[in-house]
Design a protein around this motif. Structure first.
Motif, short mmCIF file in Angstrom:
data_model
loop_
_atom_site.label_atom_id
_atom_site.label_comp_id
_atom_site.label_asym_id
_atom_site.label_seq_id
_atom_site.Cartn_x
_atom_site.Cartn_y
_atom_site.Cartn_z
N ASP A 1 -20.00 66.87 31.61
CA ASP A 1 -18.67 66.87 32.21
C ASP A 1 -18.61 66.14 33.55
N MET A 2 -19.65 65.37 33.89
CA MET A 2 -19.65 64.58 35.12
C MET A 2 -20.00 63.14 34.77
N SER A 3 -19.65 62.21 35.65
CA SER A 3 -19.95 60.80 35.41
C SER A 3 -21.43 60.52 35.62
N CYS A 4 -21.92 59.43 35.05
CA CYS A 4 -23.32 59.04 35.19
C CYS A 4 -23.62 58.64 36.63
N LYS A 5 -24.85 58.91 37.05
CA LYS A 5 -25.29 58.51 38.39
C LYS A 5 -26.57 57.69 38.27
N LEU A 6 -26.71 56.73 39.17
CA LEU A 6 -27.88 55.86 39.17
C LEU A 6 -28.77 56.18 40.35
N PHE A 7 -30.04 56.45 40.06
CA PHE A 7 -31.04 56.66 41.10
C PHE A 7 -32.07 55.55 40.96
N CYS A 8 -32.48 54.94 42.06
CA CYS A 8 -33.50 53.89 41.99
C CYS A 8 -34.34 53.90 43.25
N GLY A 9 -35.53 53.35 43.14
CA GLY A 9 -36.40 53.34 44.30
C GLY A 9 -37.60 52.44 44.11
N ALA A 10 -38.31 52.21 45.22
CA ALA A 10 -39.51 51.38 45.20
C ALA A 10 -40.56 52.00 46.10
N GLU A 11 -41.81 51.82 45.71
CA GLU A 11 -42.94 52.31 46.51
C GLU A 11 -43.90 51.14 46.74
N TYR A 12 -44.31 50.98 47.99
CA TYR A 12 -45.24 49.89 48.33
C TYR A 12 -46.42 50.47 49.09
N GLN A 13 -47.61 50.17 48.61
CA GLN A 13 -48.84 50.67 49.23
C GLN A 13 -49.26 49.72 50.34
N ILE A 14 -49.15 50.17 51.59
CA ILE A 14 -49.49 49.31 52.73
C ILE A 14 -50.95 49.47 53.14
N HIS A 15 -51.57 50.54 52.64
CA HIS A 15 -52.98 50.81 52.93
C HIS A 15 -53.54 51.59 51.75
N GLY B 1 -18.33 90.86 31.78
CA GLY B 1 -18.74 89.87 30.79
C GLY B 1 -18.71 88.45 31.29
N THR B 2 -18.71 88.27 32.62
CA THR B 2 -18.65 86.93 33.20
C THR B 2 -19.93 86.15 32.91
N LYS B 3 -19.76 84.88 32.51
CA LYS B 3 -20.89 84.00 32.24
C LYS B 3 -20.69 82.66 32.94
N ASP B 4 -21.79 82.08 33.39
CA ASP B 4 -21.77 80.73 33.96
C ASP B 4 -22.67 79.85 33.10
N ASP B 5 -22.08 78.87 32.43
CA ASP B 5 -22.88 77.94 31.64
C ASP B 5 -23.60 76.97 32.56
N VAL B 6 -24.90 76.80 32.33
CA VAL B 6 -25.68 75.82 33.09
C VAL B 6 -25.51 74.47 32.39
N PRO B 7 -24.97 73.47 33.07
CA PRO B 7 -24.67 72.20 32.41
C PRO B 7 -25.92 71.45 31.95
N LEU B 8 -25.86 70.87 30.79
CA LEU B 8 -26.95 70.07 30.24
C LEU B 8 -27.09 68.79 31.07
N THR B 9 -28.33 68.45 31.41
CA THR B 9 -28.60 67.25 32.19
C THR B 9 -29.53 66.34 31.41
N THR B 10 -29.11 65.10 31.20
CA THR B 10 -29.91 64.11 30.47
C THR B 10 -30.23 62.95 31.41
N THR B 11 -31.50 62.57 31.46
CA THR B 11 -31.93 61.49 32.34
C THR B 11 -32.77 60.49 31.55
N PHE B 12 -32.42 59.21 31.67
CA PHE B 12 -33.22 58.14 31.09
C PHE B 12 -33.75 57.28 32.22
N GLY B 13 -35.04 57.00 32.20
CA GLY B 13 -35.64 56.25 33.30
C GLY B 13 -36.57 55.16 32.84
#
Length: 260
Positions: free
Chosen positions: A198-212, A166-178
């Motif tokens: 059950d984990m702390s918030c993480k920040l992801f950021c990035g930039a894209e530049y079109q050179i051609h 009867g073993t179960k693994d709960d898949v943690p809910l993930t919420t992302t605001f961007g």
């Protein structure tokens, strides 16, 4: 999110596709881990040409091959071979897969919504577990340059193992605001705030530049880890490469996509 991979990041973004698109991604990760993604997003239109949203089918696979199988004696010590080394009885795989159907469409001129229906499966040695689940996504265009996104992933998912215990693994809910902002025709910046249950918030950021006209460069931070990337887009094809300096080691991803 505005291409076929939006099915994973935020299914609401599928509604922004102008044409049908197929994509494929392969990642070589540290510790012999492999990660693959393939999908196809199809634009739905009525006979009169009215946009009826986008439907997508995606498959993801993550795993490790050739894991050595060892065994224990009744006293908890490892079984040894004739040379005194830990005996390897064979090799097995640890594989996780995710098959999901996505749909995204415009609610009005500024708001988009999307849904994923998913089937997850995990196979380890001779046992397996599976579950059904779903994701929700929303995207709001503040103006022509700025958009906001919200995704809620892995809702009501619990992996039930066939071990008889009867073993179960709960898949943690993930919420992302961007948020994404296009300063001009060449520069795009984006940031995500990611919260896994059950984990702390993480920040992801990035930039894209079109050179051609057909070439773009990218730089970012994945929770303080450096990420770099490049994109080459000849005609209806697009080829992407990314590098990430992750905790367990360097990660290299290559992908390609084609519009129809």
């Amino acid at each position: 999110a505005d291409d076929s991979t939006a099915a994973f990041w935020n299914p609401a973004g599928l509604a922004r596709l102008r044409k049908s698109e197929a994509s494929f991604m392969h990642a070589n990760l540290s510790d012999d881990r492999d990660f693959d993604f393939i999908n196809y997003a199809h634009k739905l239109k009525s006979k009169s040409g009215k946009d009826n949203g986008t439907l997508a089918l995606s498959y993801m696979a993550f795993g490790i091959d050739d894991i050595p199988e060892t065994r224990e004696n009744p006293d908890g010590t490892p079984v040894l071979d004739s040379n005194g080394n830990v005996k390897v009885f064979g090799n097995f795989k640890d594989k996780e897969s995710n098959l999901f159907v996505s749909y995204g469409r415009a609610v009005n001129d500024k708001l988009y919504a999307g849904l994923n229906l998913k089937y997850l499966k995990h196979k380890l040695y001779s046992n397996k577990a599976d579950t059904m689940g779903f994701d929700l996504g929303f995207l709001y265009e503040v103006n022509e340059k700025t958009s906001l996104g919200l995704s809620i992933r892995d809702m009501a998912e619990s992996m039930d193992w066939d071990t008889g215990t009867g073993t179960k693994d709960d898949v943690p809910l993930t919420t992302t605001f961007g948020v994404a902002h296009r300063f001009n025709d060449k520069l795009l910046v984006a940031a995500d705030l990611n919260k896994v249950k059950d984990m702390s918030c993480k920040l992801f950021c990035g930039a894209e530049y079109q050179i051609h006209e057909n070439v773009s460069l990218r730089v970012g931070s994945h929770d303080k880890d450096l990420t770099l990337g490049a994109s080459f887009k000849p005609d209806t094809w697009r080829f992407d490469y990314s590098y990430a300096d992750e905790t367990l080691g360097d990660a290299h991803r290559i992908s390609c996509s084609k519009t129809f």
